[in-house]
Design an enzyme around this catalytic site. Structure first.
Site, short mmCIF file in Angstrom:
data_model
loop_
_atom_site.label_atom_id
_atom_site.label_comp_id
_atom_site.label_asym_id
_atom_site.label_seq_id
_atom_site.Cartn_x
_atom_site.Cartn_y
_atom_site.Cartn_z
N ASP A 71 10.88 92.20 33.51
CA ASP A 71 10.54 93.16 34.84
C ASP A 71 9.69 92.80 36.08
O ASP A 71 8.44 92.93 35.79
CB ASP A 71 9.96 94.30 33.66
CG ASP A 71 9.97 95.26 34.58
OD1 ASP A 71 11.41 95.84 34.16
OD2 ASP A 71 9.04 96.14 34.48
N GLU A 128 17.04 92.10 35.15
CA GLU A 128 17.36 93.14 35.08
C GLU A 128 18.46 93.05 36.45
O GLU A 128 17.50 92.47 37.68
CB GLU A 128 17.03 94.01 35.24
CG GLU A 128 17.28 95.59 35.35
CD GLU A 128 16.40 96.95 34.99
OE1 GLU A 128 16.53 97.31 34.66
OE2 GLU A 128 14.88 96.80 35.48
N ASP A 155 5.89 98.85 32.21
CA ASP A 155 6.68 97.51 32.00
C ASP A 155 7.17 97.02 31.27
O ASP A 155 7.87 96.48 30.96
CB ASP A 155 5.78 97.39 33.00
CG ASP A 155 5.69 98.19 35.08
OD1 ASP A 155 7.17 98.38 34.92
OD2 ASP A 155 4.39 97.88 34.94
#
Length: 426
Positions: free
Chosen positions: A209, A293, A375
């Site tokens: 992330d 992502e 996170d």
């Protein structure tokens, strides 16, 4: 500095298919004053051909609605050389001029296909480059001689694992940065029928992330702080830019001040690239499957409050490095869809929140009462979604795949998921 190596495999990974690896090696170059004069003249001609061709392309498309082919631009270049006004184009090597026409033709093809923006005019104050194919340079025993030059170009080779004497580049790119540094890039193509051996498997998968406070948070709990390279040099950059603004345009002092600003930007850029190379190399070495992502950086930088911080973080460069390093090492890179609710989904039970403010860094799941870090929870969810894709894909072929599922992609608890009050903490 070594540029990325791009691995292209046979169709569907069928053994016996022809594959090739394209690698580029970038080195510092030190041309003599005579060589610098020839190269600067070549840069000017390349820039003129690009800008003049681009102007005529745009004019023809606006007035007639017709695209210009490469053959038409090549014929125009031949006609310009025969005129008295542009006869000096024949004084430099014709190969860089032909290459800039090819590059512009490719750029317009990408633009009409929706993969890139409209090509822009080149400036004399930016980075200058000239591309030489095999017919315009000679490389023997590690000695490089360019067309229209009589002496070899001196450069520093810093790649000890590669034998310079056996190097056979397909293209040589000579460039000059705004700070005055010269570079030469050697493009190498290696072909074969046997694929190179991938890196040793680790049996480990990891979810990543990206953020601004912590640049990288992994599903293993590792946090890598954002060094904020530009923010640390902002005061020096502002001082150099103020000095340049006080100098008269066209003066020698302004040229020196501008070079100092360019050097400061170069230090920030190289520090950022080195930092990202260290992170991405460590990730590729430590995991067989890496899930990240799909962030829309282009849209995110439109936020005037966060645009500088996002650009300084280098999220796009981080993904680019991961893509080619995973392809080269035989790793699996899974790119999760940007609309996947990784932060709002509980990694323990699968409960999805209706809303989650950006300022909320920790929250408690209303379903299983698990205390979650925003996170770290997102990294675990990204890993779970990436594993779901990697299980259904042959190892090494999932690079760039998207997880585009309707609704939550992770398993949810058997109990009915209802919207409940959630307890936040900053």
């Amino acid at each position: 500095m070594r540029r990325p190596a791009v691995l292209r495999r046979g169709r569907h990974g069928v053994p016996g298919r022809l594959w090739f690896v394209r690698t580029a090696y970038r080195c510092r170059a030190y041309p003599t004053p005579e060589q610098a004069a020839v190269l600067n003249r070549t840069f000017g001609c390349v820039r003129l051909v690009w800008n003049k061709t681009l102007s005529e392309r745009n004019h023809r498309y606006r007035t007639e609605g017709v695209r210009t082919s490469y053959r038409q631009t090549d014929a125009s270049l031949t006609g310009w050389k025969r005129t008295g006004e542009l006869a000096f184009l024949s004084e430099v090597s014709c190969v860089p001029l032909q290459q800039t026409l090819r590059h512009q033709h490719t750029a317009f093809g990408n633009f009409f296909a929706g993969r890139a923006r409209l090509p822009r005019f080149k400036s004399r104050t930016g980075r200058q480059s000239a591309h030489y194919t095999r017919s315009a340079f000679r490389m023997r025993e590690g000695v490089l001689t360019l067309a229209k030059t009589s002496t070899p170009l001196r450069f520093v080779w810093s790649f000890g694992e590669v034998d310079l004497a056996s190097l056979e580049p397909t293209m040589v790119v000579v460039s000059r940065e705004p700070d005055g540094r010269w570079y030469v890039t050697f493009a190498i193509d290696i072909t074969g029928t046997t694929e190179p051996a991938p890196a040793e498997p680790t049996g480990h998968a990891i979810g990543v992330d990206l953020g601004l406070t912590d640049l990288v948070v992994t599903s293993d709990g590792e946090r890598i702080a954002n060094p904020r390279h530009l923010a640390r040099k902002a005061a020096n950059l502002a001082r150099y830019q103020r000095r340049m603004a006080r100098c008269a345009r066209g003066s020698g002092n302004r040229r020196k001040a501008k070079a100092k600003v360019a050097r400061a930007h170069r230090k920030v850029r190289t520090a950022r690239q080195d930092f990202l190379h260290r992170i991405t190399t460590g990730l590729v070495r430590s995991a067989d499957v890496i899930a990240i992502e799909d962030l829309s950086v282009t849209n995110m930088v439109r936020n005037r409050h966060l645009s500088r911080a996002i650009s300084d973080a280098g999220w796009g460069e981080f993904r680019r490095q991961l893509e080619y390093k995973c392809a080269r090492a035989g790793r699996t890179l899974v790119v999760v869809d940007r609309w996947f609710p990784s932060s709002k989904t509980c990694s323990a039970c699968g409960h999805v929140l209706a809303e989650l403010a950006l300022s909320t860094r920790r929250w408690t799941c209303p379903s299983c009462r698990t205390r979650l870090d925003r996170d770290l929870n997102a990294a675990k969810n990204i890993l779970a979604a990436g594993r779901a894709v990697a299980r259904d894909t042959v190892s090494g072929d999932a690079c760039g795949a998207d997880v585009r599922r309707q609704g939550p992609s992770l398993p949810r608890s058997a109990m009915k998921q209802e919207t409940r009050a959630v307890r936040h903490s900053a």
